[in-house]
Scaffold this active site. Structure first.
Site, PDB file in Angstrom:
ATOM      1  N   SER A   1     -13.930   9.572 -39.526  1.00 44.35           N
ATOM      2  CA  SER A   1     -14.654  10.053 -40.707  1.00 44.35           C
ATOM      3  C   SER A   1     -13.727  10.173 -41.903  1.00 44.35           C
ATOM      4  CB  SER A   1     -15.346  11.391 -40.420  1.00 44.35           C
ATOM      5  OG  SER A   1     -14.418  12.464 -40.320  1.00 44.35           O
TER       6      SER A   1
ATOM      7  N   ALA B   1     -13.458  11.096 -33.735  1.00 43.39           N
ATOM      8  CA  ALA B   1     -14.563  11.175 -34.699  1.00 43.39           C
ATOM      9  C   ALA B   1     -14.065  11.710 -36.036  1.00 43.39           C
ATOM     10  CB  ALA B   1     -15.678  12.065 -34.155  1.00 43.39           C
ATOM     11  N   TYR B   2     -13.218  12.746 -36.000  1.00 41.39           N
ATOM     12  CA  TYR B   2     -12.671  13.309 -37.227  1.00 41.39           C
ATOM     13  C   TYR B   2     -11.815  12.276 -37.950  1.00 41.39           C
ATOM     14  CZ  TYR B   2     -10.146  16.373 -40.391  1.00 41.39           C
ATOM     15  OH  TYR B   2      -9.601  16.944 -41.519  1.00 41.39           O
ATOM     16  N   ALA B   3     -10.927  11.613 -37.203  1.00 41.50           N
ATOM     17  CA  ALA B   3     -10.036  10.620 -37.807  1.00 41.50           C
ATOM     18  C   ALA B   3     -10.827   9.484 -38.441  1.00 41.50           C
ATOM     19  CB  ALA B   3      -9.067  10.081 -36.752  1.00 41.50           C
TER      20      ALA B   3
END
Length: 181
Positions: free
Chosen positions: A90, A86-88
Site C-alpha cells: 500500500s 499488505a502495508y508495504a
C-alpha cells in the site's frame, strides 16, 4: 462541498491489520485505507488543488522497499497475504500514485511529494504483527527522506521536510518533543 482554496493536502493514512480483512466495499482493508482513500480524496479535490497550485504531501514509508512488485491482478492480496506485505504494497502504491500525480498535474501547478516520516515509539501495527511497537516496526534511518518524482526539477518540487526521530531517552517516561530533542 466546494473548497475555494487548498494550499496543502496532507494524505497521512496508515494502518495495518492482522488477518486479511475485507471492507464493506469488498476491498482489502489495508489497501483501501492506505491507498484508495487518499487517492479518492485527492481526485475529488483535484479542481481546487489545481486552482490553488497546491502541494500534495503523501506520507509513505520505507516499508515500500520491501513490497516487491505490485501484482496489478491481485491488488486485494487474495493470494499470499501478510500484514507487513499488505502495508508495504500500500505504501509503494502511495509513492507510485504521488509520482503519477506529479507527472500529470505539475504543469497545472500541483507539486506532489511522498516522504518517510521516520520511526516513532508507538504501538503502530502491534495488533497485526504481535510486536510491542516500541521503537517501531518500520526500520530505517528516520531521516525524513523525500521521495521526489524523477521529473521534479524546479524549486517548488524540491521541498525539504525536516523530521527528527522522536524516541524516548533511556529511562524517560514519555517521548520528548521535537523541540527539546
Amino acid at each position: 462541498a466546494d473548497h475555494p482554496r487548498i494550499d496543502v493536502l496532507a494524505n497521512n493514512a496508515g494502518g495495518m491489520w492482522g488477518p486479511r480483512t475485507l471492507t464493506a466495499d469488498g476491498l482489502e482493508m489495508t489497501f483501501q485505507v492506505n491507498q484508495l482513500a487518499p487517492f479518492l480524496l485527492t481526485n475529488l479535490l483535484l479542481p481546487a488543488l489545481i486552482d490553488s497550485s497546491a502541494i500534495v504531501v503523501q506520507t509513505a514509508s520505507r516499508a515500500a522497499r520491501m513490497a516487491g512488485p505490485l501484482d496489478l491482478d491481485d491488488l486485494q492480496l487474495a493470494r499470499g497475504y501478510s500484514p507487513n506485505g499488505a502495508y508495504a504494497k500500500s505504501k509503494l502504491a502511495n509513492i507510485l500514485f504521488t509520482h503519477e500525480l506529479h507527472r500529470r498535474y505539475h504543469d497545472h501547478g500541483i507539486a506532489a511529494v511522498a516522504f518517510h516520516p521516520g520511526a516513532l515509539a508507538t504501538n503502530f501495527g502491534a495488533d497485526a504483527t504481535g510486536s510491542t511497537g516500541k521503537g517501531s516496526a518500520d526500520t530505517g534511518a528516520g531521516d525524513g527522506t523525500i521521495c521526489l518524482p524523477a521529473a521534479a526539477a524546479d524549486t517548488k518540487s524540491a521541498i525539504s521536510v525536516p523530521t527528527r526521530r522522536i524516541l524516548p531517552k533511556p529511562g524517560a517516561s514519555r517521548p520528548q518533543s521535537a523541540s527539546s530533542a
